[in-house]
Design a protein around this motif. Structure first.
Motif, PDB file in Angstrom:
ATOM      1  N   PHE A 117       8.444 -13.534   3.626  1.00  0.00           N
ATOM      2  CA  PHE A 117       8.200 -12.777   2.397  1.00  0.00           C
ATOM      3  C   PHE A 117       7.950 -11.307   2.725  1.00  0.00           C
ATOM      4  CE2 PHE A 117       5.493 -10.998  -0.880  1.00  0.00           C
ATOM      5  CZ  PHE A 117       6.011 -11.491  -2.067  1.00  0.00           C
ATOM      6  N   VAL A 118       7.122 -11.048   3.731  1.00  0.00           N
ATOM      7  CA  VAL A 118       6.779  -9.675   4.102  1.00  0.00           C
ATOM      8  C   VAL A 118       8.011  -8.905   4.563  1.00  0.00           C
ATOM      9  CG1 VAL A 118       5.495  -8.269   5.768  1.00  0.00           C
ATOM     10  CG2 VAL A 118       4.387 -10.184   4.627  1.00  0.00           C
ATOM     11  N   LEU A 119       8.847  -9.532   5.401  1.00  0.00           N
ATOM     12  CA  LEU A 119      10.057  -8.863   5.875  1.00  0.00           C
ATOM     13  C   LEU A 119      10.977  -8.480   4.724  1.00  0.00           C
ATOM     14  CD1 LEU A 119      10.898 -10.990   9.053  1.00  0.00           C
ATOM     15  CD2 LEU A 119      10.117  -8.605   8.993  1.00  0.00           C
ATOM     16  N   ILE A 160       8.009  -4.021  -7.790  1.00  0.00           N
ATOM     17  CA  ILE A 160       7.356  -4.917  -6.828  1.00  0.00           C
ATOM     18  C   ILE A 160       7.057  -6.265  -7.478  1.00  0.00           C
ATOM     19  CG2 ILE A 160       5.226  -5.315  -5.527  1.00  0.00           C
ATOM     20  CD1 ILE A 160       5.186  -2.275  -4.971  1.00  0.00           C
ATOM     21  N   LYS A 161       6.548  -6.230  -8.681  1.00  0.00           N
ATOM     22  CA  LYS A 161       6.198  -7.458  -9.397  1.00  0.00           C
ATOM     23  C   LYS A 161       7.422  -8.354  -9.568  1.00  0.00           C
ATOM     24  CE  LYS A 161       3.562  -8.655 -13.580  1.00  0.00           C
ATOM     25  NZ  LYS A 161       2.890  -8.079 -14.773  1.00  0.00           N
ATOM     26  N   ILE A 180       0.848  -1.190   0.000  1.00  0.00           N
ATOM     27  CA  ILE A 180       0.000   0.000   0.000  1.00  0.00           C
ATOM     28  C   ILE A 180       0.887   1.245   0.000  1.00  0.00           C
ATOM     29  CG2 ILE A 180      -1.875   1.198   1.153  1.00  0.00           C
ATOM     30  CD1 ILE A 180      -2.432  -1.437   2.689  1.00  0.00           C
ATOM     31  N   PRO A 181       0.893   2.010  -1.089  1.00  0.00           N
ATOM     32  CA  PRO A 181       1.695   3.238  -1.113  1.00  0.00           C
ATOM     33  C   PRO A 181       0.969   4.370  -0.402  1.00  0.00           C
ATOM     34  CG  PRO A 181       0.555   3.006  -3.188  1.00  0.00           C
ATOM     35  CD  PRO A 181       0.183   1.787  -2.355  1.00  0.00           C
ATOM     36  N   ASP A 182       1.699   5.418  -0.073  1.00  0.00           N
ATOM     37  CA  ASP A 182       1.118   6.558   0.632  1.00  0.00           C
ATOM     38  C   ASP A 182       0.570   7.581  -0.360  1.00  0.00           C
ATOM     39  OD1 ASP A 182       0.312   8.101   2.743  1.00  0.00           O
ATOM     40  OD2 ASP A 182       2.236   9.133   2.951  1.00  0.00           O
ATOM     41  N   LYS A 199      11.837  -4.445   3.486  1.00  0.00           N
ATOM     42  CA  LYS A 199      13.199  -3.911   3.331  1.00  0.00           C
ATOM     43  C   LYS A 199      13.393  -3.294   1.951  1.00  0.00           C
ATOM     44  CE  LYS A 199      15.399  -7.162   6.539  1.00  0.00           C
ATOM     45  NZ  LYS A 199      16.307  -8.353   6.662  1.00  0.00           N
ATOM     46  N   GLN A 200      12.807  -3.925   0.943  1.00  0.00           N
ATOM     47  CA  GLN A 200      13.001  -3.448  -0.428  1.00  0.00           C
ATOM     48  C   GLN A 200      12.092  -2.273  -0.787  1.00  0.00           C
ATOM     49  OE1 GLN A 200      13.614  -6.578  -3.520  1.00  0.00           O
ATOM     50  NE2 GLN A 200      13.230  -8.007  -1.841  1.00  0.00           N
ATOM     51  N   PHE A 201      10.946  -2.158  -0.095  1.00  0.00           N
ATOM     52  CA  PHE A 201       9.979  -1.107  -0.435  1.00  0.00           C
ATOM     53  C   PHE A 201       9.532  -0.377   0.837  1.00  0.00           C
ATOM     54  CE2 PHE A 201       9.717  -4.466  -3.606  1.00  0.00           C
ATOM     55  CZ  PHE A 201      10.029  -3.751  -4.754  1.00  0.00           C
ATOM     56  N   PRO A 202      10.461   0.382   1.448  1.00  0.00           N
ATOM     57  CA  PRO A 202      10.166   1.024   2.731  1.00  0.00           C
ATOM     58  C   PRO A 202       9.114   2.124   2.643  1.00  0.00           C
ATOM     59  CG  PRO A 202      12.287   1.765   1.871  1.00  0.00           C
ATOM     60  CD  PRO A 202      11.842   0.632   1.002  1.00  0.00           C
TER      61      PRO A 202
END
Length: 305
Positions: free
Chosen positions: A271-273, A238-239, A169-171, A277-280
């Motif tokens: 997976f979530v962790l 992300i994909k 979910i982006p801001d 890290k990759q998409f803070p």
């Protein structure tokens, strides 16, 4: 004792790639209303995802509940509502559909409408304009739906999906109306045939619970993602990262800007962790399909408390 009701509605994701305006999946992220009759209208937001300045007459819950009551020649009585939500607005997680479904149930309860499940499917989909998110919020699980020219909804309901889902979910907000403006008015026949075949295979894969195929066809959309992807922060990154981390597949959640991956249950938090890290700049949440759909329970309270 005075009567109150708690109305719990799951959020949802729609499309899941090529299932445009017809496939919906309920998620274990919820809109929660506590409702009681009152002398005057009051809607209290007790969630960070909801705005604090509430104008009753412009509130979606009030407007849809009033419209639903009017369909059956009833007058909606004043209510006090406490509203909590895990669904951010305009992010592609079915916040408006959940509110519509909740409002229809509110009118059903306080006006004693005795609506059937089919009534709820029809009314919510008619108001939404398409049956993907609304049917998933009403029924739970995965829904594959069609609404005819009379507003009658026909739904195939798929339960007990044995997989997990991760939402990115982006801001930023993206309203569906804005996302629809970038879509072509028409497709060439060969292109449309290819796109339709991908949608058929996605639906068949969900029914057969073939998760690798689900992932493959989630990533095969030709109806909307090629045109909307430029509006979505980090969509291609992300994909790619999700695939490398073991996801079956990744697609836009509804019109976006949220992105959703389907993953094996065993990957879960690992997976979530990795994705965090990759998409803070994204909120990354692990969720499952909700299989209950809308849920109502009575809450008895002492009138003097």
């Amino acid at each position: 004792m005075s009567k109150k009701w708690q109305i719990i509605v799951p959020g949802s994701t729609a499309n899941l790639g090529p299932g445009f305006d017809s496939i919906g999946l309920s998620l274990s992220l919820y809109l929660d209303l506590t409702v009681g009759l009152a002398d005057q209208w009051e809607i209290i937001h007790v969630s960070d995802h909801l705005p604090q300045d509430v104008v009753i007459e412009e509130h979606l819950i009030y407007m849809i509940a009033k419209e639903t009551a009017a369909r059956f020649n009833k007058e909606l009585p004043p209510c006090r509502i406490e509203m909590r939500s895990e669904l951010p607005y305009a992010r592609g997680l079915g916040s408006s559909a959940a509110a519509i479904v909740a409002a229809i149930e509110l009118a059903n309860l306080v006006c004693d409408l005795h609506l059937t499940t089919q009534d709820k499917l029809n009314i919510s989909s008619q108001i939404e304009g398409h049956p993907d998110n609304a049917t998933a919020s009403v029924l739970g699980g995965l829904t594959i739906s069609h609404m005819d020219e009379h507003g009658v909804v026909d739904t195939i309901h798929v339960k007990d999906l044995d997989a997990s889902f991760v939402v990115f979910i982006p801001d930023v907000e993206l309203k569906t109306s804005e996302a629809r403006r970038v879509l072509p008015e028409q497709f060439e026949r060969g292109y449309a045939i290819h796109a339709s075949a991908n949608a058929n295979m996605l639906a068949a894969s969900f029914i057969s619970k073939d998760y690798e195929r689900i992932g493959r066809y989630m990533e095969s959309d030709l109806f909307h993602e090629p045109f909307r992807s430029r509006l979505i922060p980090n969509f291609r990154e992300i994909k790619c990262a999700a695939k490398q981390a073991g996801a079956f597949g990744t697609a836009l959640s509804g019109a976006g800007p949220t992105v959703i991956s389907i993953i094996p249950n065993v990957l879960g938090e690992q997976f979530v962790l990795s994705m965090k890290k990759q998409f803070p700049t994204h909120e990354v949440l692990l969720t499952k399909a909700d299989h209950r759909g809308i849920y109502v329970k009575e809450v008895l309270t002492d009138i003097f408390t």
